[in-house]
Design an enzyme around this catalytic site. Structure first.
Site, PDB file in Angstrom:
ATOM      1  N   GLU A   1       0.023   5.837  -6.021  1.00  0.00           N
ATOM      2  CA  GLU A   1      -1.151   4.929  -7.191  1.00  0.00           C
ATOM      3  C   GLU A   1      -2.548   4.566  -6.684  1.00  0.00           C
ATOM      4  OE1 GLU A   1       0.116   1.021  -6.342  1.00  0.00           O
ATOM      5  OE2 GLU A   1      -0.165   0.217  -8.255  1.00  0.00           O
TER       6      GLU A   1
ATOM      7  N   CYS B   1      -0.205  -2.450 -12.114  1.00  0.00           N
ATOM      8  CA  CYS B   1       1.252  -1.739 -11.565  1.00  0.00           C
ATOM      9  C   CYS B   1       1.887  -1.054 -12.472  1.00  0.00           C
ATOM     10  CB  CYS B   1       1.513  -2.956 -11.279  1.00  0.00           C
ATOM     11  SG  CYS B   1       2.223  -4.552 -11.908  1.00  0.00           S
TER      12      CYS B   1
ATOM     13  N   GLU C   1       6.619  -8.288  -6.151  1.00  0.00           N
ATOM     14  CA  GLU C   1       6.640  -7.046  -7.225  1.00  0.00           C
ATOM     15  C   GLU C   1       5.481  -6.462  -6.476  1.00  0.00           C
ATOM     16  OE1 GLU C   1       7.776  -7.333  -9.374  1.00  0.00           O
ATOM     17  OE2 GLU C   1       8.499  -9.124 -10.158  1.00  0.00           O
TER      18      GLU C   1
ATOM     19  N   GLY D   1       1.524  -7.858  -4.560  1.00  0.00           N
ATOM     20  CA  GLY D   1      -0.034  -7.216  -3.978  1.00  0.00           C
ATOM     21  C   GLY D   1       0.978  -5.408  -3.757  1.00  0.00           C
ATOM     22  N   SER D   2      -0.094  -5.021  -3.103  1.00  0.00           N
ATOM     23  CA  SER D   2       0.468  -3.375  -2.748  1.00  0.00           C
ATOM     24  C   SER D   2       1.324  -3.184  -1.392  1.00  0.00           C
ATOM     25  CB  SER D   2      -0.874  -2.953  -1.645  1.00  0.00           C
ATOM     26  OG  SER D   2      -0.929  -3.788  -0.318  1.00  0.00           O
ATOM     27  N   THR D   3       2.634  -2.115  -1.648  1.00  0.00           N
ATOM     28  CA  THR D   3       3.771  -1.736  -1.107  1.00  0.00           C
ATOM     29  C   THR D   3       3.275  -2.029   0.518  1.00  0.00           C
ATOM     30  OG1 THR D   3       4.582  -0.387  -3.152  1.00  0.00           O
ATOM     31  CG2 THR D   3       5.339  -0.477  -1.014  1.00  0.00           C
TER      32      THR D   3
ATOM     33  N   LYS E   1      -2.016 -18.542  -3.272  1.00  0.00           N
ATOM     34  CA  LYS E   1      -3.053 -18.858  -2.651  1.00  0.00           C
ATOM     35  C   LYS E   1      -4.046 -16.480  -3.828  1.00  0.00           C
ATOM     36  CE  LYS E   1      -3.801 -14.777  -0.685  1.00  0.00           C
ATOM     37  NZ  LYS E   1      -5.745 -14.473  -0.717  1.00  0.00           N
TER      38      LYS E   1
ATOM     39  N   VAL F   1       0.808  -4.556   2.012  1.00  0.00           N
ATOM     40  CA  VAL F   1       0.706  -5.798   2.249  1.00  0.00           C
ATOM     41  C   VAL F   1       2.609  -6.185   2.447  1.00  0.00           C
ATOM     42  CG1 VAL F   1       0.115  -8.171   2.376  1.00  0.00           C
ATOM     43  CG2 VAL F   1      -1.526  -6.015   1.905  1.00  0.00           C
ATOM     44  N   GLY F   2       2.924  -5.781   1.122  1.00  0.00           N
ATOM     45  CA  GLY F   2       4.295  -6.525   0.544  1.00  0.00           C
ATOM     46  C   GLY F   2       4.891  -6.251   1.911  1.00  0.00           C
TER      47      GLY F   2
HETATM   48  P1  TAP Z   1      -3.254  -6.905  -1.802  1.00  0.00           P
HETATM   49  O1  TAP Z   1      -4.219  -6.292  -0.749  1.00  0.00           O
HETATM   50  O2  TAP Z   1      -1.723  -6.269  -1.031  1.00  0.00           O
HETATM   51  O3  TAP Z   1      -2.903  -8.755  -1.897  1.00  0.00           O
HETATM   52  C1  TAP Z   1      -2.774  -9.171  -2.703  1.00  0.00           C
HETATM   53  C2  TAP Z   1      -2.696 -10.458  -2.193  1.00  0.00           C
HETATM   54  O4  TAP Z   1      -1.817 -10.696  -0.671  1.00  0.00           O
HETATM   55  C3  TAP Z   1      -3.637 -10.591  -2.595  1.00  0.00           C
HETATM   56  O5  TAP Z   1      -4.069 -12.152  -2.599  1.00  0.00           O
HETATM   57  C4  TAP Z   1      -4.536 -10.559  -0.725  1.00  0.00           C
HETATM   58  O6  TAP Z   1      -4.872 -12.229   0.093  1.00  0.00           O
HETATM   59  C5  TAP Z   1      -3.023 -11.349  -0.112  1.00  0.00           C
HETATM   60  N1  TAP Z   1      -2.730 -10.424   1.321  1.00  0.00           N
HETATM   61  C6  TAP Z   1      -3.381  -9.362   2.220  1.00  0.00           C
HETATM   62  N2  TAP Z   1      -3.067  -9.898   3.593  1.00  0.00           N
HETATM   63  C7  TAP Z   1      -2.180 -10.883   3.758  1.00  0.00           C
HETATM   64  C8  TAP Z   1      -1.426 -10.831   4.614  1.00  0.00           C
HETATM   65  N3  TAP Z   1      -1.183 -10.207   5.792  1.00  0.00           N
HETATM   66  N4  TAP Z   1      -0.881 -11.764   4.406  1.00  0.00           N
HETATM   67  C9  TAP Z   1       0.039 -12.828   3.254  1.00  0.00           C
HETATM   68  N5  TAP Z   1      -1.176 -12.280   2.404  1.00  0.00           N
HETATM   69  C10 TAP Z   1      -2.146 -10.967   2.442  1.00  0.00           C
HETATM   70  O7  TAP Z   1      -3.343  -6.130  -3.836  1.00  0.00           O
HETATM   71  P2  TAP Z   1      -4.262  -6.067  -4.934  1.00  0.00           P
HETATM   72  O8  TAP Z   1      -5.108  -5.056  -3.422  1.00  0.00           O
HETATM   73  O9  TAP Z   1      -4.741  -7.367  -4.728  1.00  0.00           O
HETATM   74  O10 TAP Z   1      -3.993  -5.939  -5.702  1.00  0.00           O
HETATM   75  C11 TAP Z   1      -3.354  -4.937  -6.376  1.00  0.00           C
HETATM   76  C12 TAP Z   1      -1.744  -4.362  -5.725  1.00  0.00           C
HETATM   77  O11 TAP Z   1      -0.563  -4.919  -6.275  1.00  0.00           O
HETATM   78  C13 TAP Z   1      -1.176  -2.781  -6.454  1.00  0.00           C
HETATM   79  O12 TAP Z   1      -0.301  -1.942  -5.403  1.00  0.00           O
HETATM   80  C14 TAP Z   1      -0.432  -2.956  -7.499  1.00  0.00           C
HETATM   81  O13 TAP Z   1       0.585  -2.549  -7.738  1.00  0.00           O
HETATM   82  C15 TAP Z   1       0.191  -4.271  -6.912  1.00  0.00           C
HETATM   83  N6  TAP Z   1       0.730  -4.933  -7.937  1.00  0.00           N
HETATM   84  C16 TAP Z   1       1.954  -5.356  -8.856  1.00  0.00           C
HETATM   85  C17 TAP Z   1       1.959  -5.980 -10.018  1.00  0.00           C
HETATM   86  C18 TAP Z   1       3.908  -6.247  -9.722  1.00  0.00           C
HETATM   87  S1  TAP Z   1       4.443  -7.153 -11.010  1.00  0.00           S
HETATM   88  N7  TAP Z   1       4.222  -5.620  -9.579  1.00  0.00           N
HETATM   89  C19 TAP Z   1       1.607  -6.710 -10.684  1.00  0.00           C
HETATM   90  C20 TAP Z   1       0.101  -6.772  -9.840  1.00  0.00           C
HETATM   91  C21 TAP Z   1      -0.431  -6.426  -9.249  1.00  0.00           C
HETATM   92  P3  TAP Z   1      -6.664 -11.221  -0.391  1.00  0.00           P
HETATM   93  O14 TAP Z   1      -7.320 -10.938  -1.479  1.00  0.00           O
HETATM   94  O15 TAP Z   1      -7.252 -12.045   0.809  1.00  0.00           O
HETATM   95  O16 TAP Z   1      -6.762 -10.192   0.492  1.00  0.00           O
END
Ligand code: TAP
Length: 453
Positions: A356, A263, A229, A207-209, A154, A211-212
């Site tokens: 962050e 990240c 992650e 993704g974000s901590t 996804k 949502v994680g």
């Molecule tokens: P999130 O808002 O957490 O979204 C990540 C993914 O999760 C998206 O595909 C999102 O879908 C999905 N999602 C949201 N709510 C969900 C739920 N209830 N159930 C299942 N999936 C759900 O993060 P983001 O804003 O896309 O990314 C930025 C974050 O990712 C930052 O905190 C960054 O540090 C972190 N990140 C970490 C790493 C590593 S390797 N540690 C690498 C890259 C990014 P939608 O797109 O529809 O919201």
């Protein structure tokens, strides 16, 4: 079915529309993945390896097309986007060697022997964020497929285009139907269904901590396997004996690459006080020299932020009266632009220092000595990456051992190599990706006793 319009972050113009599947469509994909998994695990290892190599070749033949899609749909600079598409190919090739190396143990025991097998977990749900749509897809997809699992990916709602194309390339390369499916859509619908559906046996979430944490709770209800992650707030430690010219020249790229939407961004620079003035003198032209502009132009180093909402979020860390030491440039006009921004001095309670930002904003903080640098570097709930600049090798190792972080670099800012493990300490994540052991994280160890008497 509803539709989502993908916007070009550099122009704010529509690129295309993407159909948004509903929860029932996710269920149908899961049913297909379960059926395909029985067949996929039975494919001979050498044949599975060959299919992954053909998948890699198909990606290789479409690097430019994938890169152009990432420029249009995510605003990544073209040079970076080409590297990312090539990275997908390389990760697939690296893990194409894994099917023939999934070997167990034989353990002599009284009256017989035990043998172990690495069995695939089954269907893997791969939830990808918007900041690095291609690499993060590859890190989960390639080892999971190599280990005999089927995968439903996804992509983030904002950036689905390259994942959709990579899914088509997998089919064109001959991966059997249902082995690798891409389901764009909302996290709260498709992502949530992957977490909740009992037939999905492992979730890989980046993704974000915030949502994680919810995903982890969802997986706990079914004792579902999980890799997380998550976020980061990494320190870039510059000690007095460092090569200051190199540390200052590269520091912008450690935090402003991908417009800070990384990240691993080293968004807290900690500089030993005795060299602070000299460091800032060198850092200022380096920041002002970052080429910010049209991501489609060769030579652009930093593009726009991903969306208007995200730009508002990033801007909230630089309110009127913020201690801006200096800034780089950004284009005027349409596009979600934000200039590279250096804040100094910043108090330890300032959100720009503790949270962050996920944008091109960095704080600079003086530290007295090595001990204070380590204490400040560790004074965060995160622990993903970081850098240490010093010319003393013993000190480099000492500080690296003391910093609570999964990925550190000495006299460098690089974080990720697909043949070495990657992941975070503390609230930056759970489990490791990449490296030679990654396929094991997509298997269960089965232990079988064979009587010989
Ligand atoms: P999130 O808002 O957490 O979204 C990540 C993914 O999760 C998206 O595909 C999102 O879908 C999905 N999602 C949201 N709510 C969900 C739920 N209830 N159930 C299942 N999936 C759900 O993060 P983001 O804003 O896309 O990314 C930025 C974050 O990712 C930052 O905190 C960054 O540090 C972190 N990140 C970490 C790493 C590593 S390797 N540690 C690498 C890259 C990014 P939608 O797109 O529809 O919201």
């Amino acid at each position: 079915m509803s539709e989502f319009t993908v916007l070009n972050p550099a122009t704010e113009l529509p690129v295309t529309t993407v159909t948004q599947p509903a929860a029932a469509d996710a269920d149908a994909a899961i049913t297909r993945a379960v059926a395909a998994q029985e067949r996929w695990r039975a494919v001979a290892p050498g044949e599975r390896a060959g299919m992954l190599r053909r998948f890699a070749a198909a990606v290789d033949a479409h690097v430019d097309e994938l890169a152009d899609l990432e420029v249009a749909g995510s605003g990544h600079p073209i040079g970076q986007a080409r590297w990312e598409a090539g990275h997908v190919r390389d990760v697939l090739l690296y893990y194409s060697a894994a099917p023939e190396r999934l070997i167990g143990q034989q353990i002599p025991v009284p009256g017989g022997l035990n043998v172990t097998f690495h069995e695939p977990v089954g269907v893997v749900g791969l939830i990808v964020p918007w900041n690095f749509p291609m690499p993060i897809l590859a890190w989960g997809m390639a080892p999971a497929l190599a280990a005999g699992n089927t995968v439903i990916a996804k992509p983030a709602e904002l950036t689905p285009l390259t994942a959709i194309r990579i899914g088509e390339l997998a089919a064109e390369a001959g991966l059997p139907d249902g082995v690798f499916q891409v389901m764009p859509g909302k996290g709260s619908v498709v992502g949530q269904r992957l977490v909740d559906h009992p037939a999905v046996r492992k979730i890989v979430f980046t993704g974000s901590t915030e949502v994680g944490r919810e995903i982890m709770a969802g997986c706990a209800r079914q004792i579902k396997r999980l890799t997380l992650e998550l976020g980061g707030k990494s320190a870039n430690i510059v000690l007095a004996d460092a090569d200051l010219e190199r540390a200052a020249a590269t520091a912008p790229y450690a935090v402003f690459d991908n417009a800070g939407q990384d990240c691993c961004a080293r968004s807290r620079i900690l500089v030993q006080r005795s060299v602070l003035d000299r460091f800032m003198e060198l850092f200022e032209p380096a920041v002002k020299g970052v080429a910010v502009g049209d991501p489609a132009q060769a030579g652009t180093e930093m593009g726009p932020l991903i969306s208007a909402a995200h730009r508002r979020h990033v801007a909230s860390y630089v309110p009127d009266g913020a201690p801006v030491a200096f800034r780089g440039s950004a284009p005027d006009g349409p596009g979600y632009w934000f200039p590279p921004t250096v804040l100094a001095p910043v108090g330890a309670n300032d959100p720009a220092y503790t949270e962050e930002v996920f944008g091109p904003v960095v704080t600079v903080t003086p530290v007295e000595d090595e001990a204070e640098a380590i204490a400040i570097a560790n004074d965060t709930p995160y622990g993903l990456s970081g850098s240490i600049w010093t010319s003393n090798v013993g000190r480099a190792i000492r500080v690296a051992r003391a910093v609570e972080s999964g990925n550190l670099s000495v006299n460098s800012h690089s974080s990720v190599r697909y043949w070495t493990p990657f992941g975070g300490f503390k609230q930056s994540g759970l489990g490791r990706e990449l490296g030679p052991d990654a396929p094991d994280a997509f298997t269960e160890t089965k232990n079988v006793f064979i009587a010989t008497e």
